[in-house]
Scaffold this motif. Sequence first.
Motif, mmCIF file in Angstrom:
data_model
loop_
_atom_site.group_PDB
_atom_site.id
_atom_site.type_symbol
_atom_site.label_atom_id
_atom_site.label_comp_id
_atom_site.label_asym_id
_atom_site.label_seq_id
_atom_site.Cartn_x
_atom_site.Cartn_y
_atom_site.Cartn_z
ATOM 1 N N LEU A 36 0.838 -1.211 0.000
ATOM 2 C CA LEU A 36 0.000 0.000 0.000
ATOM 3 C C LEU A 36 0.867 1.253 0.000
ATOM 4 N N ARG A 37 1.905 1.248 0.819
ATOM 5 C CA ARG A 37 2.807 2.411 0.869
ATOM 6 C C ARG A 37 3.534 2.607 -0.460
ATOM 7 N N GLU A 38 3.949 1.501 -1.074
ATOM 8 C CA GLU A 38 4.625 1.572 -2.375
ATOM 9 C C GLU A 38 3.702 2.167 -3.429
ATOM 10 N N ARG A 39 2.464 1.726 -3.440
ATOM 11 C CA ARG A 39 1.490 2.266 -4.403
ATOM 12 C C ARG A 39 1.203 3.737 -4.108
ATOM 13 N N ALA A 40 1.125 4.100 -2.809
ATOM 14 C CA ALA A 40 0.896 5.500 -2.442
ATOM 15 C C ALA A 40 2.044 6.377 -2.933
ATOM 16 N N ASN A 41 3.277 5.887 -2.815
ATOM 17 C CA ASN A 41 4.427 6.651 -3.307
ATOM 18 C C ASN A 41 4.388 6.799 -4.817
ATOM 19 N N LEU A 42 3.980 5.744 -5.511
ATOM 20 C CA LEU A 42 3.839 5.831 -6.970
ATOM 21 C C LEU A 42 2.761 6.844 -7.342
ATOM 22 N N ASN A 43 1.630 6.790 -6.640
ATOM 23 C CA ASN A 43 0.553 7.745 -6.896
ATOM 24 C C ASN A 43 1.036 9.175 -6.642
ATOM 25 N N SER A 44 1.813 9.361 -5.581
ATOM 26 C CA SER A 44 2.368 10.685 -5.277
ATOM 27 C C SER A 44 3.281 11.171 -6.386
ATOM 28 N N GLU A 45 4.099 10.270 -6.886
ATOM 29 C CA GLU A 45 5.028 10.626 -7.968
ATOM 30 C C GLU A 45 4.265 11.045 -9.224
ATOM 31 N N ILE A 46 3.274 10.269 -9.591
ATOM 32 C CA ILE A 46 2.483 10.578 -10.790
ATOM 33 C C ILE A 46 1.751 11.902 -10.622
ATOM 34 N N MET A 47 1.032 12.048 -9.517
ATOM 35 C CA MET A 47 0.247 13.265 -9.312
ATOM 36 C C MET A 47 1.146 14.484 -9.121
ATOM 37 N N GLY A 48 2.286 14.310 -8.473
ATOM 38 C CA GLY A 48 3.217 15.423 -8.308
ATOM 39 C C GLY A 48 3.755 15.922 -9.630
ATOM 40 N N GLU A 59 2.516 28.524 -19.892
ATOM 41 C CA GLU A 59 3.769 28.217 -20.579
ATOM 42 C C GLU A 59 4.664 27.408 -19.661
ATOM 43 N N VAL A 60 5.151 26.289 -20.162
ATOM 44 C CA VAL A 60 6.042 25.436 -19.386
ATOM 45 C C VAL A 60 7.476 25.835 -19.703
ATOM 46 N N GLY A 61 8.197 26.206 -18.662
ATOM 47 C CA GLY A 61 9.597 26.591 -18.823
ATOM 48 C C GLY A 61 10.489 25.769 -17.904
ATOM 49 N N GLN A 62 11.685 26.242 -17.686
ATOM 50 C CA GLN A 62 12.652 25.540 -16.838
ATOM 51 C C GLN A 62 12.160 25.368 -15.401
ATOM 52 N N GLU A 63 11.284 26.242 -14.949
ATOM 53 C CA GLU A 63 10.787 26.160 -13.571
ATOM 54 C C GLU A 63 9.968 24.902 -13.326
ATOM 55 N N VAL A 64 9.606 24.195 -14.385
ATOM 56 C CA VAL A 64 8.809 22.986 -14.242
ATOM 57 C C VAL A 64 9.528 21.962 -13.365
ATOM 58 N N PHE A 65 10.841 21.883 -13.455
ATOM 59 C CA PHE A 65 11.582 20.887 -12.679
ATOM 60 C C PHE A 65 11.464 21.152 -11.182
ATOM 61 N N ASP A 66 11.590 22.404 -10.790
ATOM 62 C CA ASP A 66 11.433 22.762 -9.384
ATOM 63 C C ASP A 66 9.992 22.544 -8.924
ATOM 64 N N LEU A 67 9.040 22.922 -9.763
ATOM 65 C CA LEU A 67 7.632 22.729 -9.409
ATOM 66 C C LEU A 67 7.281 21.247 -9.284
ATOM 67 N N ILE A 68 7.848 20.420 -10.148
ATOM 68 C CA ILE A 68 7.602 18.972 -10.058
ATOM 69 C C ILE A 68 8.189 18.426 -8.767
ATOM 70 N N ASP A 69 9.428 18.797 -8.449
ATOM 71 C CA ASP A 69 10.056 18.322 -7.211
ATOM 72 C C ASP A 69 9.247 18.730 -5.990
ATOM 73 N N ARG A 70 8.827 19.980 -5.954
ATOM 74 C CA ARG A 70 8.032 20.464 -4.807
ATOM 75 C C ARG A 70 6.677 19.777 -4.754
ATOM 76 N N SER A 71 6.041 19.593 -5.900
ATOM 77 C CA SER A 71 4.724 18.960 -5.940
ATOM 78 C C SER A 71 4.793 17.494 -5.526
ATOM 79 N N VAL A 72 5.810 16.782 -5.987
ATOM 80 C CA VAL A 72 5.977 15.386 -5.596
ATOM 81 C C VAL A 72 6.219 15.302 -4.095
#
Length: 99
Positions: A36-48, A59-72
Amino acid sequence: MNISDLDMERLIDAISGAVFPVVFEGIGDHTAPSELRERANLNSEIMGRIMGVLLCGDEVGQEVFDLIDRSVGHMKASHAQSFGELLGPGGSLSKIHKL
């Protein structure tokens, strides 16, 4: 109409509702908490990742990488708290609770 015109909370909820059943397909009463925890982490990764891109706005720019890291990170913390309440000692799915 632009991406920034959309209700992001509503959009994320809709996407989450579509992703969740796919990620957690096959989960049942005998599923180990670690699974369950493994699936929750996968879900977090996808949704993040999805959230990070959507938060870029129109517009998607270079800031997407930081936003993805923070969102995940945000999604993983949220999922960890929720699953801790279910799987932790005394949680509703905890083996300790059922004894």
